[in-house]
Motif scaffolding. Structure first.
Motif, PDB file in Angstrom:
ATOM      1  N   ALA A  55     114.874 -62.752  52.484  1.00 43.20           N
ATOM      2  CA  ALA A  55     114.431 -63.698  51.608  1.00 43.20           C
ATOM      3  C   ALA A  55     113.791 -62.976  50.289  1.00 43.20           C
ATOM      4  N   LEU A  56     113.062 -61.899  50.574  1.00 39.47           N
ATOM      5  CA  LEU A  56     112.481 -60.988  49.453  1.00 39.47           C
ATOM      6  C   LEU A  56     113.393 -60.470  48.672  1.00 39.47           C
ATOM      7  N   ASP A  57     114.446 -60.048  49.121  1.00 40.60           N
ATOM      8  CA  ASP A  57     115.664 -59.333  48.501  1.00 40.60           C
ATOM      9  C   ASP A  57     116.428 -60.520  47.444  1.00 40.60           C
ATOM     10  N   LYS A  58     116.630 -61.718  47.999  1.00 39.09           N
ATOM     11  CA  LYS A  58     117.107 -62.754  47.210  1.00 39.09           C
ATOM     12  C   LYS A  58     116.235 -63.073  46.058  1.00 39.09           C
ATOM     13  N   ALA A  59     114.689 -63.374  46.447  1.00 42.26           N
ATOM     14  CA  ALA A  59     114.060 -63.589  45.402  1.00 42.26           C
ATOM     15  C   ALA A  59     114.023 -62.653  44.243  1.00 42.26           C
ATOM     16  N   LEU A  60     113.956 -61.495  44.662  1.00 41.16           N
ATOM     17  CA  LEU A  60     113.969 -60.456  43.377  1.00 41.16           C
ATOM     18  C   LEU A  60     115.312 -60.367  42.576  1.00 41.16           C
ATOM     19  N   ASP A  61     116.326 -60.299  43.554  1.00 42.91           N
ATOM     20  CA  ASP A  61     117.764 -60.397  42.766  1.00 42.91           C
ATOM     21  C   ASP A  61     117.686 -61.553  41.905  1.00 42.91           C
ATOM     22  N   THR A  62     117.342 -62.748  42.258  1.00 44.36           N
ATOM     23  CA  THR A  62     117.611 -64.002  41.477  1.00 44.36           C
ATOM     24  C   THR A  62     116.833 -63.857  40.165  1.00 44.36           C
ATOM     25  N   ARG A  63     115.796 -63.113  40.088  1.00 42.46           N
ATOM     26  CA  ARG A  63     114.908 -62.662  38.771  1.00 42.46           C
ATOM     27  C   ARG A  63     115.361 -61.417  38.128  1.00 42.46           C
ATOM     28  N   ASN A  64     116.579 -61.003  38.523  1.00 37.42           N
ATOM     29  CA  ASN A  64     117.080 -59.873  37.943  1.00 37.42           C
ATOM     30  C   ASN A  64     115.896 -58.396  38.093  1.00 37.42           C
TER      31      ASN A  64
END
Length: 145
Positions: A59-68
């Motif tokens: 979930a952390l990875d996705k949250a960081l990736d979503t925000r580039n």
């Protein structure tokens, strides 16, 4: 909308195989004969901790990736705390998640936003919070170029 996921187990003697029914994991084999008896206890608790940690980091990875926000690595640990209930039965009484993100300082402002979002946990940890407390420690380790 609900989804069902299945895991199957087969046991023969001291060997347990968990078929995770997903190519990324395959079958997890647990061999009780390979370790001393005092180390055999706790496998399920470690798997619970691993599941909580994996979900939180995904979930952390996705949250960081979503925000580039690009990062170099994510490292973490999960500590499963045990105790007893009012009837003296062994129980998990909490999980502590401790994660560090290694990234360039240029993304620190994004990390601050994501850290606030991650205080709510993930699918697995959020579900477990109804049974016992889950704590989160999320740290930024700024990489220097």
């Amino acid at each position: 909308m609900s989804h069902n996921l299945s895991v199957s187990l087969s046991r023969k003697g001291s060997r347990v195989n968990l078929d995770m029914d997903v190519a990324a994991i395959g079958t997890i084999s647990i061999d009780g004969e390979a370790v001393p008896s005092e180390e055999r206890a706790g496998v399920a608790k470690k798997m619970l901790g691993a599941s909580a940690l994996y979900c939180y980091c995904a979930a952390l990875d996705k949250a960081l990736d979503t925000r580039n926000a690009r990062y170099d690595s994510i490292e973490g640990s999960a500590t499963v705390r045990t105790g007893t209930d009012e009837l003296g039965r062994g129980r998990v009484i909490g999980i502590d998640i401790d994660v560090t993100v290694h990234m360039d300082e240029e993304f620190a402002f994004i990390f601050d936003r994501v850290e606030k979002v991650m205080r709510k946990g993930c699918l697995v940890t959020g579900s477990l919070e109804n049974a016992f407390p889950v704590t989160y420690k999320l740290t930024l380790a700024e990489d220097e170029d």
